[in-house]
Scaffold this motif. Structure first.
Motif, mmCIF file in Angstrom:
data_model
loop_
_atom_site.group_PDB
_atom_site.id
_atom_site.type_symbol
_atom_site.label_atom_id
_atom_site.label_comp_id
_atom_site.label_asym_id
_atom_site.label_seq_id
_atom_site.Cartn_x
_atom_site.Cartn_y
_atom_site.Cartn_z
ATOM 1 N N ALA A 1 0.811 -1.222 0.000
ATOM 2 C CA ALA A 1 0.000 0.000 0.000
ATOM 3 C C ALA A 1 0.841 1.267 0.000
ATOM 4 C CB ALA A 1 -0.942 0.002 1.210
ATOM 5 N N MET A 2 2.117 1.152 0.339
ATOM 6 C CA MET A 2 3.033 2.300 0.409
ATOM 7 C C MET A 2 2.489 3.391 1.338
ATOM 8 S SD MET A 2 5.712 1.475 -1.144
ATOM 9 C CE MET A 2 6.711 2.864 -1.597
ATOM 10 N N GLN A 3 1.845 2.969 2.414
ATOM 11 C CA GLN A 3 1.343 3.904 3.413
ATOM 12 C C GLN A 3 2.473 4.240 4.394
ATOM 13 O OE1 GLN A 3 -1.700 5.449 3.555
ATOM 14 N NE2 GLN A 3 -1.880 4.543 1.526
ATOM 15 N N PRO A 4 2.637 5.512 4.742
ATOM 16 C CA PRO A 4 3.705 5.880 5.672
ATOM 17 C C PRO A 4 3.399 5.412 7.091
ATOM 18 C CG PRO A 4 2.371 7.791 5.147
ATOM 19 C CD PRO A 4 1.876 6.669 4.280
ATOM 20 N N ALA A 5 4.436 4.925 7.759
ATOM 21 C CA ALA A 5 4.318 4.525 9.163
ATOM 22 C C ALA A 5 5.525 5.090 9.903
ATOM 23 C CB ALA A 5 4.286 2.997 9.281
ATOM 24 N N SER A 6 5.316 5.474 11.147
ATOM 25 C CA SER A 6 6.427 5.971 11.960
ATOM 26 C C SER A 6 7.509 4.898 12.053
ATOM 27 C CB SER A 6 5.944 6.321 13.365
ATOM 28 O OG SER A 6 5.035 7.389 13.309
ATOM 29 N N ASP A 7 8.745 5.337 12.128
ATOM 30 C CA ASP A 7 9.867 4.408 12.181
ATOM 31 C C ASP A 7 10.723 4.738 13.401
ATOM 32 O OD1 ASP A 7 12.172 2.884 11.770
ATOM 33 O OD2 ASP A 7 12.067 3.112 9.607
ATOM 34 N N PRO A 8 10.872 3.814 14.335
ATOM 35 C CA PRO A 8 11.676 4.070 15.532
ATOM 36 C C PRO A 8 13.137 4.402 15.205
ATOM 37 C CG PRO A 8 10.538 1.942 15.700
ATOM 38 C CD PRO A 8 10.238 2.505 14.348
ATOM 39 N N GLU A 9 13.650 3.908 14.083
ATOM 40 C CA GLU A 9 15.030 4.235 13.688
ATOM 41 C C GLU A 9 15.195 5.736 13.441
ATOM 42 O OE1 GLU A 9 16.731 1.970 10.460
ATOM 43 O OE2 GLU A 9 15.774 0.132 11.182
ATOM 44 N N VAL A 10 14.193 6.337 12.834
ATOM 45 C CA VAL A 10 14.244 7.778 12.567
ATOM 46 C C VAL A 10 14.152 8.547 13.886
ATOM 47 C CG1 VAL A 10 13.098 9.720 11.418
ATOM 48 C CG2 VAL A 10 13.340 7.528 10.233
ATOM 49 N N ALA A 11 13.290 8.102 14.776
ATOM 50 C CA ALA A 11 13.180 8.756 16.085
ATOM 51 C C ALA A 11 14.519 8.694 16.818
ATOM 52 C CB ALA A 11 12.076 8.105 16.908
ATOM 53 N N GLN A 12 15.216 7.564 16.750
ATOM 54 C CA GLN A 12 16.527 7.427 17.396
ATOM 55 C C GLN A 12 17.559 8.326 16.731
ATOM 56 O OE1 GLN A 12 17.300 3.235 17.123
ATOM 57 N NE2 GLN A 12 15.909 2.716 18.800
ATOM 58 N N LEU A 13 17.540 8.392 15.413
ATOM 59 C CA LEU A 13 18.467 9.254 14.676
ATOM 60 C C LEU A 13 18.270 10.721 15.093
ATOM 61 C CD1 LEU A 13 19.438 8.989 11.019
ATOM 62 C CD2 LEU A 13 18.454 11.127 11.768
ATOM 63 N N ILE A 14 17.030 11.145 15.187
ATOM 64 C CA ILE A 14 16.724 12.523 15.579
ATOM 65 C C ILE A 14 17.173 12.776 17.014
ATOM 66 C CG2 ILE A 14 14.829 14.137 16.060
ATOM 67 C CD1 ILE A 14 13.396 12.870 13.592
ATOM 68 N N GLU A 15 16.932 11.817 17.896
ATOM 69 C CA GLU A 15 17.338 11.979 19.298
ATOM 70 C C GLU A 15 18.859 12.083 19.419
ATOM 71 O OE1 GLU A 15 17.191 12.886 23.044
ATOM 72 O OE2 GLU A 15 15.412 12.724 21.801
ATOM 73 N N ARG A 16 19.595 11.267 18.682
ATOM 74 C CA ARG A 16 21.078 11.357 18.696
ATOM 75 C C ARG A 16 21.535 12.719 18.180
ATOM 76 N NH1 ARG A 16 20.777 6.100 16.761
ATOM 77 N NH2 ARG A 16 21.208 6.803 14.649
ATOM 78 N N TYR A 17 20.909 13.189 17.115
ATOM 79 C CA TYR A 17 21.259 14.500 16.547
ATOM 80 C C TYR A 17 21.018 15.603 17.576
ATOM 81 C CZ TYR A 17 21.645 18.285 13.154
ATOM 82 O OH TYR A 17 22.040 19.432 12.494
ATOM 83 N N ARG A 18 19.889 15.543 18.254
ATOM 84 C CA ARG A 18 19.590 16.539 19.293
ATOM 85 C C ARG A 18 20.660 16.532 20.379
ATOM 86 N NH1 ARG A 18 13.324 15.101 20.222
ATOM 87 N NH2 ARG A 18 12.417 16.436 18.636
ATOM 88 N N GLU A 19 21.026 15.345 20.835
ATOM 89 C CA GLU A 19 22.035 15.236 21.896
ATOM 90 C C GLU A 19 23.375 15.796 21.441
ATOM 91 O OE1 GLU A 19 22.132 11.139 23.090
ATOM 92 O OE2 GLU A 19 20.090 11.221 23.892
ATOM 93 N N GLU A 20 23.810 15.442 20.229
ATOM 94 C CA GLU A 20 25.104 15.889 19.704
ATOM 95 C C GLU A 20 25.151 17.396 19.514
ATOM 96 O OE1 GLU A 20 25.666 13.673 16.104
ATOM 97 O OE2 GLU A 20 25.793 11.759 17.175
ATOM 98 N N HIS A 21 24.013 18.018 19.235
ATOM 99 C CA HIS A 21 23.962 19.456 18.963
ATOM 100 C C HIS A 21 23.324 20.263 20.097
ATOM 101 C CE1 HIS A 21 24.659 17.714 14.986
ATOM 102 N NE2 HIS A 21 25.282 18.848 14.737
ATOM 103 N N ALA A 22 23.118 19.611 21.230
ATOM 104 C CA ALA A 22 22.530 20.261 22.409
ATOM 105 C C ALA A 22 21.229 21.001 22.071
ATOM 106 C CB ALA A 22 23.535 21.210 23.063
ATOM 107 N N ILE A 23 20.367 20.318 21.353
ATOM 108 C CA ILE A 23 19.068 20.888 20.977
ATOM 109 C C ILE A 23 18.010 20.348 21.932
ATOM 110 C CG2 ILE A 23 17.290 20.971 19.188
ATOM 111 C CD1 ILE A 23 19.598 20.611 17.133
ATOM 112 N N MET A 24 17.319 21.257 22.557
ATOM 113 C CA MET A 24 16.235 20.877 23.459
ATOM 114 C C MET A 24 14.922 20.912 22.676
ATOM 115 S SD MET A 24 17.677 20.208 26.309
ATOM 116 C CE MET A 24 16.190 19.954 27.241
#
Length: 170
Positions: free
Chosen positions: A59-82
């Motif tokens: 169906a090619m329907q978008p679904a949330s992906d925990p890998e992307v959430a982890q990638l974003i969280e690591r980026y926030r930590e590395e760049h001190a983004i709250m």
């Protein structure tokens, strides 16, 4: 459709190539590296089944992906983004002010002649809510002081690289 679904549909690698070509001037504006990290991980959007979202085979329907959430969280930590929560009203106001600023820049630069031309294009061509009248119609309902203050706040929160209009009369 939100900006991340649009990016996945068009292909993240297209914008990635453009960002690579402008890497020398990246320091002049605010830059967020998350889309680059997605591409480096082979996540190019719907065509690869993975981008900001994960897509199933059928169906090619978008679904949330925990890998992307982890990638974003690591980026926030590395760049001190709250992370910050925004109300629906704050999101709408910022988007509206960004449209007003860009429309005024078009007038200031002589790209468009009349405010009504911009409002008509945005209402009829881009789906701006007809009952709102267009961004410049909204701006005309504000006093000069209100508009100046609102555009100043937009510039403050937009950060490096934001181009603010100097035109308030239209």
């Amino acid at each position: 459709m939100g900006p991340f679904k649009v990016a996945d549909m068009s292909g993240l690698d297209i914008a990635w190539k453009m960002r690579q070509q402008t890497a020398d001037t990246r320091h002049l504006r605010r830059y967020v590296g998350i889309p680059d990290l997605l591409c480096e991980a082979g996540r190019f959007g719907r065509k690869t089944g993975r981008g900001y979202y994960r897509y199933d085979d059928e169906a090619m329907q978008p679904a949330s992906d925990p890998e992307v959430a982890q990638l974003i969280e690591r980026y926030r930590e590395e760049h001190a983004i709250m992370p910050k929560a925004f109300s629906e009203q704050e999101i709408q106001q910022r988007a509206e002010l960004a449209l007003i600023n860009e429309a005024l820049l078009l007038l200031e630069e002589g790209v468009c002649q009349r405010p009504a031309d911009i409002d008509i294009a945005l209402v009829n061509g881009y789906g701006f809510p007809r009952w709102r009248g267009g961004p410049l119609f909204i701006a005309r309902q504000m006093s000069d002081r209100q508009l100046e203050s609102a555009l100043g706040k937009l510039a403050d929160v937009s950060g490096k690289g934001h181009q603010r209009t100097h035109r308030l009369a239209f």
